[in-house]
Design a protein around this motif. Structure first.
Motif, mmCIF file in Angstrom:
data_model
loop_
_atom_site.group_PDB
_atom_site.id
_atom_site.type_symbol
_atom_site.label_atom_id
_atom_site.label_comp_id
_atom_site.label_asym_id
_atom_site.label_seq_id
_atom_site.Cartn_x
_atom_site.Cartn_y
_atom_site.Cartn_z
ATOM 1 N N HIS A 58 0.826 -1.216 0.000
ATOM 2 C CA HIS A 58 0.000 0.000 0.000
ATOM 3 C C HIS A 58 0.857 1.261 0.000
ATOM 4 O O HIS A 58 0.545 2.237 0.672
ATOM 5 N N GLU A 59 1.952 1.210 -0.764
ATOM 6 C CA GLU A 59 2.851 2.357 -0.921
ATOM 7 C C GLU A 59 3.028 2.635 -2.407
ATOM 8 O O GLU A 59 2.997 1.730 -3.223
ATOM 9 N N GLU A 60 3.247 3.883 -2.734
ATOM 10 C CA GLU A 60 3.461 4.263 -4.134
ATOM 11 C C GLU A 60 4.824 3.809 -4.654
ATOM 12 O O GLU A 60 4.938 3.331 -5.765
ATOM 13 N N ASP A 61 5.862 3.991 -3.829
ATOM 14 C CA ASP A 61 7.225 3.698 -4.266
ATOM 15 C C ASP A 61 7.784 2.473 -3.568
ATOM 16 O O ASP A 61 7.661 2.328 -2.347
ATOM 17 N N ALA A 62 8.444 1.623 -4.334
ATOM 18 C CA ALA A 62 9.130 0.466 -3.759
ATOM 19 C C ALA A 62 10.461 0.929 -3.182
ATOM 20 O O ALA A 62 11.041 1.922 -3.645
ATOM 21 N N PRO A 63 10.973 0.223 -2.189
ATOM 22 C CA PRO A 63 12.249 0.647 -1.607
ATOM 23 C C PRO A 63 13.415 0.392 -2.552
ATOM 24 O O PRO A 63 13.405 -0.540 -3.336
ATOM 25 N N ASP A 64 14.381 1.252 -2.437
ATOM 26 C CA ASP A 64 15.627 1.124 -3.189
ATOM 27 C C ASP A 64 16.680 0.580 -2.229
ATOM 28 O O ASP A 64 16.594 0.787 -1.018
ATOM 29 N N ALA A 65 17.672 -0.096 -2.745
ATOM 30 C CA ALA A 65 18.718 -0.670 -1.894
ATOM 31 C C ALA A 65 19.428 0.392 -1.060
ATOM 32 O O ALA A 65 19.961 0.089 0.008
ATOM 33 N N ASP A 67 17.938 3.120 0.215
ATOM 34 C CA ASP A 67 17.022 3.858 1.108
ATOM 35 C C ASP A 67 17.457 3.635 2.555
ATOM 36 O O ASP A 67 17.418 2.520 3.063
ATOM 37 N N GLU A 68 17.856 4.698 3.191
ATOM 38 C CA GLU A 68 18.393 4.612 4.553
ATOM 39 C C GLU A 68 17.342 4.197 5.582
ATOM 40 O O GLU A 68 17.642 3.484 6.539
ATOM 41 N N ASP A 69 16.108 4.611 5.355
ATOM 42 C CA ASP A 69 15.066 4.342 6.346
ATOM 43 C C ASP A 69 14.333 3.016 6.137
ATOM 44 O O ASP A 69 13.384 2.713 6.835
ATOM 45 N N ARG A 70 14.766 2.192 5.184
ATOM 46 C CA ARG A 70 14.138 0.895 4.913
ATOM 47 C C ARG A 70 15.012 -0.223 5.456
ATOM 48 O O ARG A 70 16.235 -0.162 5.420
ATOM 49 N N GLY A 71 14.380 -1.279 5.928
ATOM 50 C CA GLY A 71 15.110 -2.420 6.476
ATOM 51 C C GLY A 71 15.494 -3.430 5.398
ATOM 52 O O GLY A 71 15.014 -3.395 4.266
ATOM 53 N N LEU A 76 14.916 -6.586 0.373
ATOM 54 C CA LEU A 76 15.079 -7.885 -0.283
ATOM 55 C C LEU A 76 13.759 -8.432 -0.821
ATOM 56 O O LEU A 76 13.733 -9.063 -1.882
ATOM 57 N N LEU A 77 12.672 -8.174 -0.116
ATOM 58 C CA LEU A 77 11.354 -8.568 -0.612
ATOM 59 C C LEU A 77 11.042 -7.847 -1.925
ATOM 60 O O LEU A 77 10.602 -8.472 -2.895
ATOM 61 N N ALA A 78 11.293 -6.558 -1.954
ATOM 62 C CA ALA A 78 11.044 -5.785 -3.178
ATOM 63 C C ALA A 78 11.899 -6.298 -4.335
ATOM 64 O O ALA A 78 11.408 -6.447 -5.460
ATOM 65 N N ALA A 79 13.156 -6.594 -4.061
ATOM 66 C CA ALA A 79 14.046 -7.094 -5.111
ATOM 67 C C ALA A 79 13.587 -8.458 -5.620
ATOM 68 O O ALA A 79 13.619 -8.730 -6.833
ATOM 69 N N ALA A 80 13.149 -9.331 -4.716
ATOM 70 C CA ALA A 80 12.689 -10.661 -5.113
ATOM 71 C C ALA A 80 11.417 -10.584 -5.960
ATOM 72 O O ALA A 80 11.300 -11.256 -6.995
ATOM 73 N N VAL A 81 10.479 -9.756 -5.537
ATOM 74 C CA VAL A 81 9.230 -9.601 -6.289
ATOM 75 C C VAL A 81 9.519 -9.005 -7.664
ATOM 76 O O VAL A 81 9.014 -9.482 -8.685
#
Length: 117
Positions: A58-65, A67-71, A76-81
């Protein structure tokens, strides 16, 4: 060997020679088609990934590797998908393009059975 057998052998050899010549030219002729299909497939996969990520998180943007505030898990989930979607779309587009070329020319566009990878 009868006259009909020799004629059949000649026709078969002639057809095999024509197919071999056509096969040698086809991979080069298929390159611009493959490039265009690959580009369109990449655009389609990008849209599919954005829609999938929006449905999952439910977010507009997927995380980038970077992104400092992303775990790690989210990145890794975003990259796999994204990788799975791109692989499926690439295979579907490649297969559809090859089948279309085969239907229109009678020759499979790949030089060998092994595929590209």
């Amino acid at each position: 060997m009868s006259k009909n057998d020799r004629y059949d052998t000649y026709r078969t050899h002639k057809k095999e020679t024509q197919v071999a010549k056509k096969k040698n030219k086809l991979p080069l002729a298929y390159q611009p088609v493959g490039f265009t299909l690959g580009w369109a497939g990449g655009a389609l996969a990008g849209m599919a990934f954005r829609a999938t990520w929006k449905a999952i998180r439910h977010e507009e943007d997927a995380p980038d590797a970077l992104d400092e505030d992303r775990g790690w898990g989210e990145i890794l989930l975003a990259a796999a998908v994204q990788g799975a979607i791109f692989a499926v779309v690439r295979s579907a587009v490649d297969r559809a393009g090859a089948k279309a070329i085969e239907r229109s020319t009678g020759v499979w566009p790949a030089k060998s059975k092994g595929g590209r990878d």
